[in-house]
Design an enzyme around this catalytic site. Structure first.
Site, PDB file in Angstrom:
ATOM      1  N   PRO A   1     -38.935 -21.419  31.612  1.00 42.85           N
ATOM      2  CA  PRO A   1     -39.555 -20.348  32.048  1.00 42.85           C
ATOM      3  C   PRO A   1     -39.413 -19.707  33.666  1.00 42.85           C
ATOM      4  O   PRO A   1     -39.031 -20.819  34.436  1.00 42.85           O
ATOM      5  CB  PRO A   1     -41.236 -20.800  31.976  1.00 42.85           C
ATOM      6  N   ASN A   2     -39.554 -18.692  33.667  1.00 41.97           N
ATOM      7  CA  ASN A   2     -39.581 -17.827  34.969  1.00 41.97           C
ATOM      8  C   ASN A   2     -37.817 -17.827  35.542  1.00 41.97           C
ATOM      9  O   ASN A   2     -37.668 -17.158  36.524  1.00 41.97           O
ATOM     10  CB  ASN A   2     -40.242 -18.559  36.128  1.00 41.97           C
TER      11      ASN A   2
ATOM     12  N   ARG B   1     -36.279 -13.241  43.524  1.00 49.54           N
ATOM     13  CA  ARG B   1     -37.408 -14.056  44.480  1.00 49.54           C
ATOM     14  C   ARG B   1     -36.922 -15.415  44.959  1.00 49.54           C
ATOM     15  O   ARG B   1     -35.983 -15.936  44.182  1.00 49.54           O
ATOM     16  CB  ARG B   1     -38.738 -14.271  44.027  1.00 49.54           C
TER      17      ARG B   1
ATOM     18  N   TYR C   1     -33.578 -20.842  44.986  1.00 50.83           N
ATOM     19  CA  TYR C   1     -32.647 -20.764  43.674  1.00 50.83           C
ATOM     20  C   TYR C   1     -31.433 -20.089  43.928  1.00 50.83           C
ATOM     21  O   TYR C   1     -30.637 -19.676  42.900  1.00 50.83           O
ATOM     22  CB  TYR C   1     -33.529 -20.116  42.847  1.00 50.83           C
TER      23      TYR C   1
ATOM     24  N   ASN D   1     -31.753 -26.038  31.179  1.00 50.18           N
ATOM     25  CA  ASN D   1     -32.470 -26.035  32.384  1.00 50.18           C
ATOM     26  C   ASN D   1     -33.987 -25.622  31.847  1.00 50.18           C
ATOM     27  O   ASN D   1     -34.415 -24.688  31.664  1.00 50.18           O
ATOM     28  CB  ASN D   1     -32.201 -24.906  33.269  1.00 50.18           C
TER      29      ASN D   1
ATOM     30  N   ALA E   1     -39.800 -25.490  34.605  1.00 50.74           N
ATOM     31  CA  ALA E   1     -41.135 -26.480  35.011  1.00 50.74           C
ATOM     32  C   ALA E   1     -41.271 -27.149  33.919  1.00 50.74           C
ATOM     33  O   ALA E   1     -41.950 -28.046  34.074  1.00 50.74           O
ATOM     34  CB  ALA E   1     -42.187 -25.524  35.402  1.00 50.74           C
TER      35      ALA E   1
ATOM     36  N   GLU F   1     -29.180 -32.046  31.323  1.00 55.88           N
ATOM     37  CA  GLU F   1     -30.095 -31.296  32.294  1.00 55.88           C
ATOM     38  C   GLU F   1     -29.521 -30.648  33.568  1.00 55.88           C
ATOM     39  O   GLU F   1     -28.672 -31.488  34.121  1.00 55.88           O
ATOM     40  CB  GLU F   1     -31.109 -32.521  32.447  1.00 55.88           C
TER      41      GLU F   1
ATOM     42  N   HIS G   1     -30.133 -28.357  36.913  1.00 53.58           N
ATOM     43  CA  HIS G   1     -31.535 -27.604  37.760  1.00 53.58           C
ATOM     44  C   HIS G   1     -30.615 -26.922  39.011  1.00 53.58           C
ATOM     45  O   HIS G   1     -29.536 -27.475  39.412  1.00 53.58           O
ATOM     46  CB  HIS G   1     -32.356 -28.602  38.418  1.00 53.58           C
TER      47      HIS G   1
ATOM     48  N   ARG H   1     -37.586 -32.119  46.456  1.00 55.76           N
ATOM     49  CA  ARG H   1     -38.725 -30.853  46.475  1.00 55.76           C
ATOM     50  C   ARG H   1     -40.085 -31.858  46.541  1.00 55.76           C
ATOM     51  O   ARG H   1     -40.260 -32.991  46.562  1.00 55.76           O
ATOM     52  CB  ARG H   1     -38.392 -30.110  45.240  1.00 55.76           C
TER      53      ARG H   1
HETATM   54  O1  CA2 Z   1     -33.944 -25.986  40.066  1.00 51.63           O
HETATM   55  C1  CA2 Z   1     -34.083 -25.458  38.941  1.00 51.63           C
HETATM   56  O2  CA2 Z   1     -33.370 -25.028  38.320  1.00 51.63           O
HETATM   57  C2  CA2 Z   1     -35.546 -25.679  38.504  1.00 51.63           C
HETATM   58  O3  CA2 Z   1     -35.478 -26.121  36.943  1.00 51.63           O
HETATM   59  C3  CA2 Z   1     -36.415 -24.317  38.412  1.00 51.63           C
HETATM   60  C4  CA2 Z   1     -37.826 -24.116  38.098  1.00 51.63           C
HETATM   61  C5  CA2 Z   1     -38.663 -25.407  38.656  1.00 51.63           C
HETATM   62  O4  CA2 Z   1     -39.758 -25.143  38.052  1.00 51.63           O
HETATM   63  C6  CA2 Z   1     -37.944 -26.737  38.589  1.00 51.63           C
HETATM   64  O5  CA2 Z   1     -38.757 -27.606  39.220  1.00 51.63           O
HETATM   65  C7  CA2 Z   1     -36.635 -26.680  39.304  1.00 51.63           C
HETATM   66  C8  CA2 Z   1     -38.502 -22.849  38.339  1.00 51.63           C
HETATM   67  C9  CA2 Z   1     -37.665 -21.521  37.827  1.00 51.63           C
HETATM   68  C10 CA2 Z   1     -38.346 -20.527  38.285  1.00 51.63           C
HETATM   69  O6  CA2 Z   1     -37.310 -19.824  38.949  1.00 51.63           O
HETATM   70  C11 CA2 Z   1     -37.603 -18.737  39.704  1.00 51.63           C
HETATM   71  C12 CA2 Z   1     -36.703 -17.659  40.279  1.00 51.63           C
HETATM   72  C13 CA2 Z   1     -36.916 -16.861  40.979  1.00 51.63           C
HETATM   73  C14 CA2 Z   1     -38.356 -16.726  41.549  1.00 51.63           C
HETATM   74  C15 CA2 Z   1     -39.065 -17.405  41.029  1.00 51.63           C
HETATM   75  C16 CA2 Z   1     -39.008 -18.467  40.130  1.00 51.63           C
END
Ligand code: CA2
Length: 148
Positions: A9-10, A17, A22, A73, A76, A97, A99, A106
């Site tokens: 997700p996301n 953003r 990221y 990946n 969350a 896995e 990230h 974090r």
């Molecule tokens: O660092 C990663 O790849 C994560 O898997 C990314 C997830 C986060 O919940 C994990 O803890 C680590 C979040 C992905 C959301 O990505 C966004 C990108 C731009 C704006 C908002 C969220």
């Protein structure tokens, strides 16, 4: 060899953003770079992103007999989803896995993965490069396992 890349997700918001966390690459750009590397390695690659836990579970269930391995990946869901863990336990497809961010640097709730102990390995903190590194590690692991 077929490698499935699964995104949670996301991640569709990537590049729009939080570039400080990221990076600036969009998910489409990460996909293009990963597919290019896969082609150079001579492996087939499929790419999925979903914002829904059940769809991720179904994508994992669908790996059986279709993919030799997966780069995942779970975003969350990495930290929360026993359903994703159970699907990975059920299909037993080797996966890495990945990230973008270093989850261990974090918030405390992101420092634990419900998936990592099932993985061949974990790549975390190299931005978009985490996918390439994960793919390369997985392909080498599968090739040496198969005596190639
Ligand atoms: O660092 C990663 O790849 C994560 O898997 C990314 C997830 C986060 O919940 C994990 O803890 C680590 C979040 C992905 C959301 O990505 C966004 C990108 C731009 C704006 C908002 C969220």
């Amino acid at each position: 060899m077929h490698i499935a890349v699964l995104n949670g997700p996301n991640l569709n918001l990537l590049g729009e953003r939080e570039p400080d966390v990221y990076g600036r690459a969009t998910l489409r750009e990460v996909e293009t770079a990963t597919r290019e590397r896969a082609r150079a390695l001579g492996v087939e690659c499929s790419w999925t992103q979903t914002n829904h836990e059940g769809e991720l579970v179904e994508a994992i269930q669908g790996l059986r007999g279709r993919a030799d391995g997966a780069v995942i990946n779970a975003a969350a869901f990495t930290h929360t989803s026993l359903a994703v863990r159970d699907a990975l336990l059920a299909v037993r497809v080797p996966f890495v896995e990945v990230h973008l961010s270093n989850i261990f640097a974090r918030e405390p709730e992101r420092r634990h993965s419900l998936l990592a102990d099932l993985a061949v390995g974990v790549v975390t903190g190299f931005g978009a490069e985490s996918y390439r590194l994960g793919l390369e590690g997985l392909v080498k692991h599968l090739a040496s396992r198969d005596g190639r």
